[in-house]
Write a protein that holds these residues in place. Structure first.
Motif, PDB file in Angstrom:
ATOM      1  N   ARG A  37       0.839  -1.210   0.000  1.00  0.00           N
ATOM      2  CA  ARG A  37       0.000   0.000   0.000  1.00  0.00           C
ATOM      3  C   ARG A  37       0.865   1.246   0.000  1.00  0.00           C
ATOM      4  O   ARG A  37       1.948   1.253   0.572  1.00  0.00           O
ATOM      5  CB  ARG A  37      -0.877   0.033   1.251  1.00  0.00           C
ATOM      6  N   VAL A  78       1.335   4.179   7.310  1.00  0.00           N
ATOM      7  CA  VAL A  78       0.539   3.744   8.470  1.00  0.00           C
ATOM      8  C   VAL A  78       1.213   4.154   9.783  1.00  0.00           C
ATOM      9  O   VAL A  78       0.591   4.126  10.828  1.00  0.00           O
ATOM     10  CB  VAL A  78       0.240   2.230   8.450  1.00  0.00           C
ATOM     11  N   SER A 120      -8.973   1.365  16.059  1.00  0.00           N
ATOM     12  CA  SER A 120      -8.590   0.283  15.177  1.00  0.00           C
ATOM     13  C   SER A 120      -7.923   0.851  13.904  1.00  0.00           C
ATOM     14  O   SER A 120      -8.395   1.843  13.339  1.00  0.00           O
ATOM     15  CB  SER A 120      -9.858  -0.497  14.798  1.00  0.00           C
ATOM     16  N   GLY A 121      -6.829   0.273  13.526  1.00  0.00           N
ATOM     17  CA  GLY A 121      -6.126   0.720  12.310  1.00  0.00           C
ATOM     18  C   GLY A 121      -5.168   1.869  12.561  1.00  0.00           C
ATOM     19  O   GLY A 121      -4.594   2.424  11.622  1.00  0.00           O
ATOM     20  N   SER A 122      -4.957   2.237  13.858  1.00  0.00           N
ATOM     21  CA  SER A 122      -4.092   3.392  14.120  1.00  0.00           C
ATOM     22  C   SER A 122      -2.604   3.042  14.030  1.00  0.00           C
ATOM     23  O   SER A 122      -1.757   3.927  14.056  1.00  0.00           O
ATOM     24  CB  SER A 122      -4.427   3.992  15.492  1.00  0.00           C
ATOM     25  N   GLY A 123      -2.275   1.758  13.947  1.00  0.00           N
ATOM     26  CA  GLY A 123      -0.873   1.390  13.731  1.00  0.00           C
ATOM     27  C   GLY A 123      -0.206   0.662  14.883  1.00  0.00           C
ATOM     28  O   GLY A 123       1.018   0.490  14.897  1.00  0.00           O
ATOM     29  N   LYS A 124      -0.990   0.229  15.850  1.00  0.00           N
ATOM     30  CA  LYS A 124      -0.411  -0.399  17.064  1.00  0.00           C
ATOM     31  C   LYS A 124       0.319  -1.712  16.719  1.00  0.00           C
ATOM     32  O   LYS A 124       1.476  -1.903  17.082  1.00  0.00           O
ATOM     33  CB  LYS A 124      -1.523  -0.666  18.097  1.00  0.00           C
ATOM     34  N   SER A 125      -0.393  -2.612  16.014  1.00  0.00           N
ATOM     35  CA  SER A 125       0.240  -3.903  15.687  1.00  0.00           C
ATOM     36  C   SER A 125       1.413  -3.704  14.730  1.00  0.00           C
ATOM     37  O   SER A 125       2.377  -4.481  14.754  1.00  0.00           O
ATOM     38  CB  SER A 125      -0.773  -4.851  15.037  1.00  0.00           C
ATOM     39  N   THR A 126       1.341  -2.655  13.925  1.00  0.00           N
ATOM     40  CA  THR A 126       2.435  -2.388  12.988  1.00  0.00           C
ATOM     41  C   THR A 126       3.737  -2.137  13.747  1.00  0.00           C
ATOM     42  O   THR A 126       4.811  -2.583  13.334  1.00  0.00           O
ATOM     43  CB  THR A 126       2.077  -1.175  12.092  1.00  0.00           C
ATOM     44  N   GLN A 183      -2.089 -10.736  18.014  1.00  0.00           N
ATOM     45  CA  GLN A 183      -3.496 -10.382  18.177  1.00  0.00           C
ATOM     46  C   GLN A 183      -4.389 -11.607  17.967  1.00  0.00           C
ATOM     47  O   GLN A 183      -5.380 -11.785  18.650  1.00  0.00           O
ATOM     48  CB  GLN A 183      -3.832  -9.310  17.147  1.00  0.00           C
TER      49      GLN A 183
HETATM   50  N1  LIG Z   1      -0.002  -6.594   5.856  1.00  0.00           N
HETATM   51  C1  LIG Z   1      -0.564  -5.424   5.594  1.00  0.00           C
HETATM   52  N2  LIG Z   1      -0.529  -4.937   4.341  1.00  0.00           N
HETATM   53  C2  LIG Z   1      -1.082  -3.736   4.073  1.00  0.00           C
HETATM   54  N3  LIG Z   1      -1.676  -2.961   4.977  1.00  0.00           N
HETATM   55  C3  LIG Z   1      -1.740  -3.390   6.245  1.00  0.00           C
HETATM   56  C4  LIG Z   1      -1.198  -4.648   6.617  1.00  0.00           C
HETATM   57  N4  LIG Z   1      -1.413  -4.819   7.941  1.00  0.00           N
HETATM   58  C5  LIG Z   1      -2.053  -3.729   8.371  1.00  0.00           C
HETATM   59  N5  LIG Z   1      -2.265  -2.861   7.365  1.00  0.00           N
HETATM   60  C6  LIG Z   1      -2.881  -1.543   7.461  1.00  0.00           C
HETATM   61  O1  LIG Z   1      -2.101  -0.749   8.332  1.00  0.00           O
HETATM   62  C7  LIG Z   1      -2.906   0.049   9.170  1.00  0.00           C
HETATM   63  C8  LIG Z   1      -2.512  -0.170  10.625  1.00  0.00           C
HETATM   64  O2  LIG Z   1      -2.794  -1.511  10.948  1.00  0.00           O
HETATM   65  P1  LIG Z   1      -2.514  -2.126  12.387  1.00  0.00           P
HETATM   66  O3  LIG Z   1      -2.742  -3.567  12.284  1.00  0.00           O
HETATM   67  O4  LIG Z   1      -1.210  -1.648  12.874  1.00  0.00           O
HETATM   68  O5  LIG Z   1      -3.677  -1.437  13.245  1.00  0.00           O
HETATM   69  P2  LIG Z   1      -4.028  -1.630  14.791  1.00  0.00           P
HETATM   70  O6  LIG Z   1      -3.862  -0.305  15.440  1.00  0.00           O
HETATM   71  O7  LIG Z   1      -3.281  -2.756  15.349  1.00  0.00           O
HETATM   72  O8  LIG Z   1      -5.584  -1.967  14.695  1.00  0.00           O
HETATM   73  P3  LIG Z   1      -6.449  -2.957  15.604  1.00  0.00           P
HETATM   74  O9  LIG Z   1      -6.717  -2.264  16.894  1.00  0.00           O
HETATM   75  O10 LIG Z   1      -7.704  -3.125  14.814  1.00  0.00           O
HETATM   76  O11 LIG Z   1      -5.697  -4.202  15.763  1.00  0.00           O
HETATM   77  C9  LIG Z   1      -4.343  -0.318   8.861  1.00  0.00           C
HETATM   78  O12 LIG Z   1      -4.878   0.688   8.043  1.00  0.00           O
HETATM   79  C10 LIG Z   1      -4.252  -1.612   8.100  1.00  0.00           C
HETATM   80  O13 LIG Z   1      -5.240  -1.674   7.115  1.00  0.00           O
END
Ligand SMILES: Nc1ncnc2c1ncn2[C@@H]1O[C@H](COP(=O)(O)OP(=O)(O)OP(=O)(O)O)[C@@H](O)[C@H]1O
Ligand SMILES: [Mg+2]
Length: 588
Positions: free
Chosen positions: A326, A330, A350-356, A396
């Motif tokens: 993408r 993020v 959700s989607g704010s980037g924590k797991s990233t 997760q």
């Molecule tokens: N493997 C991937 N390839 C492309 N985009 C991704 C990938 N994994 C996550 N994303 C995007 O990166 C952004 C952050 O994702 P992330 O998983 O870090 O969110 P999060 O804060 O952990 O959310 P949640 O609370 O729902 O777990 C999201 O917009 C998601 O769509």
């Protein structure tokens, strides 16, 4: 009758018969040894390639697996089908080609010795036969390539069989979801699968027509050749007064040559097919080398360092990141310093980037902008293997393998003792339910009412009795099912936590690790977790207030940016804070 034959003919008949008997015995022995040697060679080769393919796949970056052409069904199909195809490049096919070529050459040589004139005339036809055969081959492979290319250009750039395999693997992995969404959903997926198979079917039928022509051609050519030889031999005997005996021997040697040329053509398609599979496989193995060099040792100049994490201090410096698939960032200029032994909570929508952030810390993906430092050293300078060994990560959606609970726990550290296993199971609040599995089994194994699923568990427990019951209860031998499907969500999470702790990691990352626990379990779990976090730097990603309340520092993320940070109390007291609003939507 023998009296009508000349003594020279009888003499040479005996020599020829003897020669052919010797050839028959020789061929029999050769064929036997050839089959044994080549099947051994073939099996060793495929085993070696499977091992290489496996080790290169397993050391790829996660982004490699994110691509649609790397769906589980496609990759597992490659291990089975493509690797088996490689045998066509070595053992049997080449042996058959060699055999056919030897047959052809001996036939030609003998026919020249006996009826050189006829051999010369018949040989003049051979180049045309070979050219014809090659032309057929070219037509065949072009048609295969074109039909595949047509499909690739049209949609998804994937081979139709691969797309069908990808869908199939998705369905099997997510079978619970597929079935629970009702019959209409199953029907829809079935139709989709059938539609995907239509294209390979069409290509298969087309290929069958073409290969039918090729094989028919190779058979037909032999008998046309025989007819031609008979016709020629009569001309040489009656018109040019050749000796009938010589012509007789010549005709038979030419038969041998004809058989040789026929089988040669029929082997060529499997060689071409094997080459396609080899290209696919070696593309993966070769790219592995490039990634490995960059990934395992970080920058080449730091090759020697290979540090292990000593303290666990983490610092993110102006970190920005976008996933390779993408364009959107993020993480945006994210900075944070976590002192050694500190507990930090990452919160945000959700989607704010924590797991990233967790993904980057484990180098599941590589960042290009900004840096991450551990104990003051660049993350990329660490050996990836050692780095991951020093970080306990509970994902997760934790996945367990379909092996026993004990084996799932020691997957994090295969050298762990039973005492350690028990200790981490207790820390993860899992010991109670694991012991309960064995109690159910021991107390009333036959009379208790069993659901079908329990029945499976019971059978599987009986299968695996190799756990030392003096320290670990029988419950540790319980199999977890595909992706841990025989356990509840909360049980899976607790085993995943035990698996992370068994490494005795300096850094612990818990990504929604307690989301599937009920309130009561959560409470006792938090107490256990407090103990487990002592002496480790911990990053806790959670939506539950009770989990983050005890953290030393809270960071609030929004669209990949740090929008607030502070203590739980400090952020909660400020009614205007982002965290204050976020908190109102959080579970206790
Ligand atoms: N493997 C991937 N390839 C492309 N985009 C991704 C990938 N994994 C996550 N994303 C995007 O990166 C952004 C952050 O994702 P992330 O998983 O870090 O969110 P999060 O804060 O952990 O959310 P949640 O609370 O729902 O777990 C999201 O917009 C998601 O769509
Ligand atoms: Mg997440």
């Amino acid at each position: 009758m023998l009296g009508r034959l000349s003594p020279t003919f009888v003499n040479s008949r005996n020599i020829w018969c003897g020669g052919f008997v010797a050839l028959a015995v020789g061929m029999g022995i050769f064929e036997y040894i050839n089959r044994i040697l080549h099947s051994q060679l073939g099996e060793n080769l495929t085993l070696g390639i499977r091992k290489k393919l496996f080790s290169s796949m397993i050391s790829k970056n996660i982004e490699w697996f994110d691509k649609k052409e790397r769906a589980p069904g496609i990759l597992s199909g490659m291990f089975q089908e493509d690797v088996s195809q490689l045998k066509g490049l070595t053992s049997q096919t080449y042996a058959l080609i060699l055999e056919a070529t030897v047959c052809l050459l001996i036939g030609i040589a003998l026919s020249f010795l006996n009826t050189w004139k006829m051999a010369l005339v018949t040989r003049s036809v051979v180049p045309f036969l070979i050219l014809g055969g090659m032309a057929e081959q070219i037509i065949f492979w072009n048609s295969v390539k074109n039909s595949t290319k047509q499909v690739k250009d049209n949609e998804d750039q994937l081979d139709p069989y691969d797309r069908a395999n990808a869908l199939l693997s998705d369905i099997i992995i997510n079978y619970k979801t597929v079935i629970s969404l009702g019959e209409k959903n199953v029907e829809f997926l079935l139709q989709k699968y059938q539609a995907l198979l239509e294209e390979p079917k069409r290509i298969g039928i087309k290929q069958a027509h073409i290969s039918g022509i090729i094989y028919g051609y190779s058979q037909c050519i032999r008998f046309l050749f025989v007819a031609f030889i008979f016709y020629l031999s009569s001309i040489f005997i009656f018109k040019y007064n050749d000796e009938p005996e010589d012509t007789y021997v010549g005709v038979y040697t030419l038969f041998i040559a004809a058989i040789g040329s026929g089988s040669l053509f029929s082997q060529l398609p499997s060689v071409s097919k094997s080459k396609q599979s080899a290209n696919k496989i070696f593309e993966i193995i070769e790219t592995h080398k490039k990634v490995k060099k960059d990934q395992r040792y970080g920058q080449v100049m730091n090759y020697q360092q290979k540090q292990i994490i000593q303290q666990g201090e983490i610092e993110f410096r102006n970190l920005s990141f976008k996933y390779p698939s993408r364009d959107k960032k993020v993480l945006n200029n994210f900075s944070l310093k976590i002192p050694m032994g500190c507990k930090v909570a990452l919160v945000g929508h959700s989607g704010s980037g924590k797991s990233t952030i967790a993904n980057l810390l484990l180098r599941l993906y590589d960042y290009e902008e900004g840096s991450i430092l551990i104990d003051g050293n660049n993350l990329k300078d660490y050996d990836v293997k050692l780095l991951r060994n020093s970080i306990g990560y509970v994902m997760q959606e934790p996945l367990l393998f379909n092996i026993s609970i004990k084996e799932n726990i020691i997957y994090g550290n295969s050298e762990a003792s039973d005492d350690q296993i028990k200790e981490v199971a207790e820390m993860a609040n899992a010991l109670q339910f694991i012991d309960d599995f064995s109690e159910n089994q021991e107390h009333n194994p036959s009379k208790a009412f069993k659901l079908p699923q329990d029945q499976v568990m019971h059978e599987q427990q009986n299968e695996d009795q190799n756990i030392d019951t003096t320290i670990l209860s029988q419950g540790f031998s319980k199999k977890c099912g595909l992706k841990g499907s025989l356990l509840s969500g909360g049980q899976k999470q607790r085993i995943a936590i035990a698996r992370a702790l068994i490494k005795d990691p300096k850094i612990l990352i818990l990504d929604e690790a307690t989301s599937a626990l009920d309130e009561q379990s959560q409470e006792s779990f938090n107490i256990a977790l407090e103990k487990a976090m002592i002496g480790r730097t911990s990053i806790v990603i959670a939506h539950r207030l009770s989990t983050i309340r005890n953290c030393d520092w809270i960071c609030v993320l929004h669209h990949g940016k740090m929008v607030e940070q502070g203590t739980f109390q400090g952020l909660s007291d400020d009614e205007d804070s982002y965290f204050y609003k976020l908190k109102s939507g959080m579970e206790m």
